[in-house]
Scaffold this active site. Sequence first.
Site: not given
Ligand SMILES: *Cc1c(COP(=O)(O)O)cnc(C)c1O
Length: 428
Positions: A142, A237, A265
């Site tokens: 994701y 990511d 995060k």
């Molecule tokens: C949570 C998440 C996102 C998106 O971040 P948001 O702050 O929710 O927009 C993107 N990549 C990864 C791997 C994530 O876990």
Amino acid sequence: MTTSKELFERAQRVIPGGVSSPVRAFKAVGGTPVFFRSGRGSRVADVEGREYVDCVGSWGPLILGHAHPEVVEAVVEAARRGTTFGAPTEAEVELAELIARRMPSVEKARLVSSGTEAALSALRLARGFTGRDRVIKFEGCYHGHGDSFLVKAGSGALTFGTPSSPGVPAALAALTHNARFNDLDSVRAILEGHPGEVAAVIVEPVVGNMGCVPPRPGFLQGLRELCDRHGALLILDEVITGFRLAPGGAQELYGVRADLTVMGKVVGGGLPLGAYGGRAEILARVAPEGPVYQAGTLSGNPLATAAGIATLKALGRPGAYEELDGKGRRLEEGVRRAMARSSLPLCFQRVGSMATLFFARGPVESLDSLGDCRTDRYAKLFHALLRRGVYFPPAQYEAFFLSLAHSDEDIDRIAQAVGEALGEVEGA
Ligand SMILES: *Cc1c(COP(=O)(O)O)cnc(C)c1O
């Protein structure tokens, strides 16, 4: 007293599905979402006054626990000085310096307001830098809700992606290819099928978003080599793994060099903040230094940067990551003892302070290996844990997170509750 049920009914009248983000609605586990009122350290309290040991940590940011005194202090102090200027501040320079010092491959970084924004900005930059349009992602990973990421695989490895959400144009989705995590051949096939057309390969170096799935030895290095051979950028990511698995994230832990890194995060310390960064040569293409446009009224927001700096500083003390890993290990040992008493097919996967208990035989190495996963049993486990005062992620395919605020006692209580809950699931 207001109950979660009452609030959820009110919410559904004015908010789609009653929530500000879908997973909060408990669709994957059933029942009424718990509305929280407060959190402190490892504990959260709901609006009805029940207390839980929190294993979600707002899905990753709260690596120091809830309302950490140094973070709260930093945010309050920043708020007193003014919440936003739409102009440069010292704090964003300090945070970018901290990021560049910790993340091995990041020389320059741009601050944004969420992981989603960071990921879609990084992809735009990769496309602008390479002059190519295609992107390879992995099924089960994701990267936020940017249009180019809401794409599922077509019917064959080389077919075009198709939108996984209405509203995503098919023409854009056709530029996104889905490969299989931990399978370099699936990546190679796409790269060779579209020579000179792939701008980037984007990957969660340790997947958190199909549950915790670590990379096989050599997988990330193999992606690095494939990207180099085909002139594509490697985007890691690290929204979950960054500053969580090691000071320099998964790229430090696994020794892989990213061209671009997506952060979120933990880097925002519980406030809305994301970042993307990488080689200076690539970041030089971002406006106003270069032509790739990206902007934000609240980018580098003073409250968010204050929380991020306080969090990264607290994580900078010697031994912080050993401690996090030790907490993860203690939980793993406890959960494995409980698993040994159960006859259900179960698989526990952990990297440092992130982990998932799968109701599948495992090992889970890609989305394919989740075909036999019993999400119905996870739903039962979730509610059995909730009744015992342990808040797990309300979905099987999510990792749970420990923080520095989780005490040995908290962790033993979680393991004990998991043992009892597994008994309940088995007996059902
Ligand atoms: C949570 C998440 C996102 C998106 O971040 P948001 O702050 O929710 O927009 C993107 N990549 C990864 C791997 C994530 O876990």
